[in-house]
Write a protein that holds these residues in place. Sequence first.
Motif, PDB file in Angstrom:
ATOM      1  N   THR A 196       0.673  -1.287   0.213  1.00 17.30           N
ATOM      2  CA  THR A 196      -0.110   0.013  -0.147  1.00 17.30           C
ATOM      3  C   THR A 196       0.736   1.317  -0.107  1.00 17.30           C
ATOM      4  OG1 THR A 196       0.151   0.126   2.467  1.00 17.30           O
ATOM      5  CG2 THR A 196      -1.733  -1.286   1.248  1.00 17.30           C
ATOM      6  N   PHE A 249      -7.859  -1.406   8.623  1.00 20.49           N
ATOM      7  CA  PHE A 249      -8.290  -2.637   8.269  1.00 20.49           C
ATOM      8  C   PHE A 249      -8.877  -3.338   9.799  1.00 20.49           C
ATOM      9  CE2 PHE A 249      -5.473  -2.616   4.765  1.00 20.49           C
ATOM     10  CZ  PHE A 249      -6.325  -2.741   3.685  1.00 20.49           C
ATOM     11  N   GLY A 304     -17.877  -8.341   0.019  1.00 21.88           N
ATOM     12  CA  GLY A 304     -17.683  -6.829   0.459  1.00 21.88           C
ATOM     13  C   GLY A 304     -18.135  -6.613   1.725  1.00 21.88           C
ATOM     14  N   ARG A 305     -17.788  -5.282   2.146  1.00 19.86           N
ATOM     15  CA  ARG A 305     -18.250  -4.754   3.315  1.00 19.86           C
ATOM     16  C   ARG A 305     -19.401  -3.947   3.172  1.00 19.86           C
ATOM     17  NH1 ARG A 305     -14.687  -1.262   7.594  1.00 19.86           N
ATOM     18  NH2 ARG A 305     -15.961  -1.575   9.511  1.00 19.86           N
ATOM     19  N   GLU A 312     -12.666 -14.045   5.592  1.00 18.35           N
ATOM     20  CA  GLU A 312     -12.545 -12.878   5.032  1.00 18.35           C
ATOM     21  C   GLU A 312     -12.099 -12.890   3.642  1.00 18.35           C
ATOM     22  OE1 GLU A 312     -11.187 -10.276   9.126  1.00 18.35           O
ATOM     23  OE2 GLU A 312      -9.585 -10.507   7.334  1.00 18.35           O
ATOM     24  N   TRP A 362     -13.879  -9.551   2.673  1.00 16.41           N
ATOM     25  CA  TRP A 362     -14.087  -8.709   3.967  1.00 16.41           C
ATOM     26  C   TRP A 362     -12.832  -7.934   4.167  1.00 16.41           C
ATOM     27  CZ3 TRP A 362     -18.551  -7.569   5.893  1.00 16.41           C
ATOM     28  CH2 TRP A 362     -18.404  -6.870   7.089  1.00 16.41           C
ATOM     29  N   PRO A 363     -12.700  -6.772   3.974  1.00 13.58           N
ATOM     30  CA  PRO A 363     -11.381  -6.006   4.057  1.00 13.58           C
ATOM     31  C   PRO A 363     -10.656  -5.929   5.607  1.00 13.58           C
ATOM     32  CG  PRO A 363     -13.030  -4.660   3.608  1.00 13.58           C
ATOM     33  CD  PRO A 363     -13.634  -5.870   3.686  1.00 13.58           C
ATOM     34  N   TYR A 366      -5.707  -8.802   5.336  1.00 12.47           N
ATOM     35  CA  TYR A 366      -4.510  -7.846   4.999  1.00 12.47           C
ATOM     36  C   TYR A 366      -3.150  -8.716   5.289  1.00 12.47           C
ATOM     37  CZ  TYR A 366      -1.155  -3.985   6.161  1.00 12.47           C
ATOM     38  OH  TYR A 366      -0.259  -3.219   6.278  1.00 12.47           O
TER      39      TYR A 366
END
Length: 367
Positions: free
Chosen positions: A114, A125, A197-198, A311, A316-317, A322
């Motif tokens: 990132t 996150f 997704g969220r 996730e 799911w972020p 991550y």
Amino acid sequence: MSVEAAPGLSAAGARDGTGSRSHGAATRLARASARAASLLGSLALTFLGLTAVTFFIGRMSSIDPVIAVVGDHATREIYDKARIAMGLDRSLVEQYLIYLGKVLRGELGSSVITSHPVLADLMHFFPATFELATVAILIGVAFGVPAGVMAAARQGRGFDHVVRVVGLFGYSMPIFWIGLVSLFLFYGKLGWVPGPGRIDAFYEDVLEPRTGVILIDAALAGEWDIFRNAFGHLILPASLLGYLSLAYIARMTRSFMIDQLRQEYVTTALIKGRSFVGAVWRHAFPNILVPLITVMGLSYASLLEGAVLTETVFAWPGLGLYITRSLFNADMNAVLGGTLVVGGVFIGINLTCDFLYRLADPRLREA
């Protein structure tokens, strides 16, 4: 003579009472200070152990953090300069001490993926994982504890068999398979829930992030359309994780309750006229609170550390996704930072459980 002696005796008694109270207060203060010192010492040792383990495992892995920065096609000269700049030419002990100093200052480095500071990424996150895990554990506790208690009270009967079968499925079914099937059924076929997704893309960047938890931020802002959309995305993955927690919590609750229902004090309560339901909930259930708090704490910690497969399936972020992506991309700063957060979560939950133990069992308050 006796009249004159009475005031003296009274004063002496008062002095003795005051001295006794003062001594008791001093004793309690000393115990509290000793507990605080012991707690701080254990936290410091745990933190040092956590940082040491994560650091040395990261350094001894086959992943080369220099390659992740300069790329596979960098010249030897560029590679060596980057290695020196990153401090990897020093001994492991020196590297760890430098790393520990940075961690204590809140510096976790920058993410290769990132290009943001790792600490900023974690703050971005982690709320998603916190939201998912919290709703999941609430589902698990709300259904798992009553189910476990009722199964123990009806041991060997139909409801007990149902709870045991539900728990067995929760342990044996792969979570990624359940997630894919659930998405196919409830999203693809029935259309009852939004997709992965969220939140829908339409609502992204509309809500001001105050806490990072979308449900809370939407409620604070009065954006109920966003709240419903976010809840729709959340309910399916949270229900699946809640089911896993429910299976574990119900099984352990049942085991604890069966052991307590065999004790003599339950039989005594029934003989004295207490109803069976009253004996279960008023006498037996309070005696399993301490081990039950441990079970719930461990279950919550396992969810907060990152339900990686869930996730991944639901895009799911969160923290688990991550860390996984960072590991696949050799982003060791992000991996180490995420691991520290996971360890910190466990430490925090253990402290919370210790506090709840004292609330649940008055005998522990005097220890």
